[in-house]
Design a protein around this motif. Sequence first.
Motif, PDB file in Angstrom:
ATOM      1  N   GLN A  40      -0.286  -2.612 -16.825  1.00  0.00           N
ATOM      2  CA  GLN A  40      -0.460  -2.209 -15.333  1.00  0.00           C
ATOM      3  C   GLN A  40      -0.127  -3.005 -14.541  1.00  0.00           C
ATOM      4  OE1 GLN A  40      -3.765  -0.235 -14.130  1.00  0.00           O
ATOM      5  NE2 GLN A  40      -4.270  -1.435 -11.720  1.00  0.00           N
ATOM      6  N   PHE A  41      -0.047  -4.431 -14.683  1.00  0.00           N
ATOM      7  CA  PHE A  41       0.567  -5.646 -13.640  1.00  0.00           C
ATOM      8  C   PHE A  41       1.647  -6.614 -14.437  1.00  0.00           C
ATOM      9  CE2 PHE A  41      -3.898  -5.875 -12.955  1.00  0.00           C
ATOM     10  CZ  PHE A  41      -3.725  -5.840 -11.469  1.00  0.00           C
ATOM     11  N   THR A  42       2.036  -5.577 -15.470  1.00  0.00           N
ATOM     12  CA  THR A  42       3.650  -6.352 -16.375  1.00  0.00           C
ATOM     13  C   THR A  42       4.433  -5.371 -14.808  1.00  0.00           C
ATOM     14  OG1 THR A  42       2.670  -5.662 -18.672  1.00  0.00           O
ATOM     15  CG2 THR A  42       5.885  -5.757 -18.038  1.00  0.00           C
ATOM     16  N   PRO A  43       4.703  -4.878 -14.280  1.00  0.00           N
ATOM     17  CA  PRO A  43       5.684  -4.560 -13.240  1.00  0.00           C
ATOM     18  C   PRO A  43       5.976  -5.176 -12.414  1.00  0.00           C
ATOM     19  CG  PRO A  43       4.445  -2.010 -14.319  1.00  0.00           C
ATOM     20  CD  PRO A  43       4.273  -3.389 -14.613  1.00  0.00           C
ATOM     21  N   LEU A  44       4.405  -5.897 -12.240  1.00  0.00           N
ATOM     22  CA  LEU A  44       4.751  -6.522 -11.050  1.00  0.00           C
ATOM     23  C   LEU A  44       5.610  -8.210 -11.664  1.00  0.00           C
ATOM     24  CD1 LEU A  44       0.800  -6.888  -9.773  1.00  0.00           C
ATOM     25  CD2 LEU A  44       2.892  -5.510  -8.762  1.00  0.00           C
ATOM     26  N   LEU A  45       5.319  -8.587 -12.642  1.00  0.00           N
ATOM     27  CA  LEU A  45       6.413  -9.310 -13.347  1.00  0.00           C
ATOM     28  C   LEU A  45       8.215  -8.791 -13.100  1.00  0.00           C
ATOM     29  CD1 LEU A  45       4.586 -10.637 -16.643  1.00  0.00           C
ATOM     30  CD2 LEU A  45       5.057 -12.165 -14.353  1.00  0.00           C
ATOM     31  N   LEU A  46       8.263  -7.857 -13.331  1.00  0.00           N
ATOM     32  CA  LEU A  46       9.704  -7.481 -12.925  1.00  0.00           C
ATOM     33  C   LEU A  46      10.028  -7.095 -11.975  1.00  0.00           C
ATOM     34  CD1 LEU A  46       9.592  -5.492 -17.064  1.00  0.00           C
ATOM     35  CD2 LEU A  46      10.093  -7.280 -16.517  1.00  0.00           C
ATOM     36  N   PHE A  47       9.404  -6.347 -10.551  1.00  0.00           N
ATOM     37  CA  PHE A  47      10.259  -5.512  -9.820  1.00  0.00           C
ATOM     38  C   PHE A  47       9.233  -6.284  -9.052  1.00  0.00           C
ATOM     39  CE2 PHE A  47       9.782  -2.309 -13.610  1.00  0.00           C
ATOM     40  CZ  PHE A  47      11.033  -2.788 -14.054  1.00  0.00           C
ATOM     41  N   THR A  48       8.841  -7.482  -9.149  1.00  0.00           N
ATOM     42  CA  THR A  48       7.826  -7.712  -7.297  1.00  0.00           C
ATOM     43  C   THR A  48       9.366  -8.203  -6.248  1.00  0.00           C
ATOM     44  OG1 THR A  48       5.652  -7.813  -8.041  1.00  0.00           O
ATOM     45  CG2 THR A  48       6.536  -8.366  -5.830  1.00  0.00           C
ATOM     46  N   LEU A  49      10.196  -8.987  -6.843  1.00  0.00           N
ATOM     47  CA  LEU A  49      10.426  -9.918  -6.153  1.00  0.00           C
ATOM     48  C   LEU A  49      11.564  -9.106  -5.918  1.00  0.00           C
ATOM     49  CD1 LEU A  49      11.239 -13.069  -8.518  1.00  0.00           C
ATOM     50  CD2 LEU A  49       9.835 -12.601  -6.327  1.00  0.00           C
ATOM     51  N   TYR A  50      11.642  -7.609  -6.407  1.00  0.00           N
ATOM     52  CA  TYR A  50      13.067  -6.661  -6.192  1.00  0.00           C
ATOM     53  C   TYR A  50      12.287  -6.117  -5.084  1.00  0.00           C
ATOM     54  CZ  TYR A  50      16.183  -2.983  -5.500  1.00  0.00           C
ATOM     55  OH  TYR A  50      17.160  -1.498  -5.219  1.00  0.00           O
ATOM     56  N   GLY A  51      11.250  -5.471  -4.925  1.00  0.00           N
ATOM     57  CA  GLY A  51      10.274  -5.355  -3.609  1.00  0.00           C
ATOM     58  C   GLY A  51      10.347  -5.777  -2.472  1.00  0.00           C
ATOM     59  N   GLY A  52      10.187  -7.217  -2.987  1.00  0.00           N
ATOM     60  CA  GLY A  52       9.964  -7.836  -1.588  1.00  0.00           C
ATOM     61  C   GLY A  52      11.660  -7.724  -0.511  1.00  0.00           C
ATOM     62  N   ARG A  53      12.288  -7.591  -1.589  1.00  0.00           N
ATOM     63  CA  ARG A  53      13.451  -7.355  -1.007  1.00  0.00           C
ATOM     64  C   ARG A  53      14.321  -6.867   0.008  1.00  0.00           C
ATOM     65  NH1 ARG A  53      16.913  -8.423   2.114  1.00  0.00           N
ATOM     66  NH2 ARG A  53      19.128  -8.460   2.226  1.00  0.00           N
ATOM     67  N   LEU A  54      13.463  -5.260  -0.976  1.00  0.00           N
ATOM     68  CA  LEU A  54      13.400  -4.297  -0.123  1.00  0.00           C
ATOM     69  C   LEU A  54      12.418  -4.383   0.916  1.00  0.00           C
ATOM     70  CD1 LEU A  54      12.812  -1.438  -3.487  1.00  0.00           C
ATOM     71  CD2 LEU A  54      15.057  -2.201  -2.003  1.00  0.00           C
ATOM     72  N   ALA A  55      11.126  -4.787   1.016  1.00  0.00           N
ATOM     73  CA  ALA A  55      10.688  -5.258   2.002  1.00  0.00           C
ATOM     74  C   ALA A  55      11.497  -5.716   3.630  1.00  0.00           C
ATOM     75  CB  ALA A  55       8.945  -5.725   2.003  1.00  0.00           C
ATOM     76  N   ASP A  56      12.225  -6.656   3.255  1.00  0.00           N
ATOM     77  CA  ASP A  56      13.162  -7.207   3.800  1.00  0.00           C
ATOM     78  C   ASP A  56      14.172  -6.684   4.608  1.00  0.00           C
ATOM     79  OD1 ASP A  56      12.244  -9.702   4.171  1.00  0.00           O
ATOM     80  OD2 ASP A  56      13.087 -11.016   2.526  1.00  0.00           O
ATOM     81  N   ARG A  57      14.312  -5.788   3.390  1.00  0.00           N
ATOM     82  CA  ARG A  57      16.011  -4.832   4.693  1.00  0.00           C
ATOM     83  C   ARG A  57      15.451  -3.521   4.718  1.00  0.00           C
ATOM     84  NH1 ARG A  57      20.360  -4.477  -0.320  1.00  0.00           N
ATOM     85  NH2 ARG A  57      20.827  -7.186   0.481  1.00  0.00           N
ATOM     86  N   TYR A  58      14.378  -2.723   4.340  1.00  0.00           N
ATOM     87  CA  TYR A  58      13.725  -2.020   4.893  1.00  0.00           C
ATOM     88  C   TYR A  58      13.161  -1.295   5.651  1.00  0.00           C
ATOM     89  CZ  TYR A  58      17.894  -0.203   1.660  1.00  0.00           C
ATOM     90  OH  TYR A  58      18.921  -0.475   0.728  1.00  0.00           O
ATOM     91  N   ASP A  59      12.390  -0.100   6.144  1.00  0.00           N
ATOM     92  CA  ASP A  59      11.639  -0.039   7.321  1.00  0.00           C
ATOM     93  C   ASP A  59      10.213  -0.163   5.592  1.00  0.00           C
ATOM     94  OD1 ASP A  59       9.764   1.489   8.351  1.00  0.00           O
ATOM     95  OD2 ASP A  59      10.901   2.860   9.304  1.00  0.00           O
ATOM     96  N   LYS A  60       9.102  -0.819   6.835  1.00  0.00           N
ATOM     97  CA  LYS A  60       8.103  -1.483   6.060  1.00  0.00           C
ATOM     98  C   LYS A  60       7.101   0.420   5.494  1.00  0.00           C
ATOM     99  CE  LYS A  60       8.876  -6.108   6.383  1.00  0.00           C
ATOM    100  NZ  LYS A  60       9.802  -5.828   7.338  1.00  0.00           N
ATOM    101  N   ARG A  61       7.162   0.662   6.916  1.00  0.00           N
ATOM    102  CA  ARG A  61       5.935   1.920   6.861  1.00  0.00           C
ATOM    103  C   ARG A  61       7.136   2.942   6.147  1.00  0.00           C
ATOM    104  NH1 ARG A  61       5.000   6.295  11.470  1.00  0.00           N
ATOM    105  NH2 ARG A  61       7.468   6.147  11.724  1.00  0.00           N
TER     106      ARG A  61
END
Length: 428
Positions: free
Chosen positions: A61-82
Amino acid sequence: MVGKHLGTVFGSLSVRNFRLFAAGQLVSVAGTWMMIVAQDWLVLSLSGDSAAALGLVTALQFTPLLLFTLYGGRLADRYDKRLLLTVANLASAALALGLAVLQLTGEARLWHIHLFALALGTVNAVEVPARMAFVGELVGTRLLPNASALSAAYFNTARVAGPALAGLLISALGPGPVMLLNAVSYLAAVAGLRRMRTSELHRSERPGGRGGVLDGLRYVASRPDLLSPTVLVAVVSLAGLNFHLTLPLLAKTVFDADATSFGLLTASFAAGSLLAALAGTGRRGRPPARTVVVSALAFGLLETAAGGAPGFTSAVVLLCLTGFAAIYFAQAANHRIQLGSDPGYRGRVMALYTLILQGSTPVGALLVGLLAEELGARSGLVVGGLVATAAALVALVVERRRRARPARTPDSRPAPGAEVPCPAERET
């Protein structure tokens, strides 16, 4: 006087968008914690109380956080968070519904839970950094510490109510109905998000931040005041914050508890966490580094004591205190990191914080699971507490040496990207 104090504690709730967000999250997170209890109980039932099996599900359940969270943060900086949060909650609802149907029809197997855990972790890699960064858009910088603390408060309120209710429902109806309730609970979060007034959001004038994921990492590395608490969070999280694994093992293999007693043990830890979150609502600015370090030290000592609790009642009390110290430390680190970050980098900075705080769980879960398999459930808490204590002591020495350095001469200049604290943030 009382009214003024309550206004201080619940100041962020004066913002309509944050009220909608908090209400939806309270329902959704309660459902999530009910799901966690139901899932862990189902895994133990299907695996013959195997610590390794529970550790594997947690790791998936937590392995994807290791792999994709930094990219998820980039999405949060670039796109509509809502929008990101809306899609993530709908995806989580669909996944929970699928697993609930499998369990209700008697077809659930361990490999189904493995797939569900992996898929849900992938969704969370996007949802968590977006949610953490979105709080700032909801209330603005001035109310951010209060809103962050209140977010932890409703999260831990749900952590108290969810496991306790789940224990009762599992005893009466089994895990399937609990999973179904979790699927429905995500719709509350979606409803809150869609009813917000976008014109009242505090969005940055610089859309999308600057650069990519690596730029975010370089930014944190250039800021010692951000890097130091991040490293401490990494060590404490890896070794000590594995309660999703250690608590069910402690309940079943040490105290021979039923589902209701397991829910009580989890609720006790969450109650302490809630008290810590409420204590943090009075924070008005960026906490000093010493607050982060001392709270980590207190957590390590209390977790070690909880691992050696002689009976169920003493375990309940010690876990309540441990929960308080855990959240007080995590919140202090969160506020120090988040309030010291440039808004254009905040999504990536909080993604890194999330990666460190939660993404280390796969490694920690596997190590603690293997340790508990060999030495018993208590060892997971005792060793985790000792490692956290040692890390805090090292950080305390480093902080004292930093404070003892000679003051900067008038001709010297700070390094590029380094913090130049304002008077209100200077540590005394």
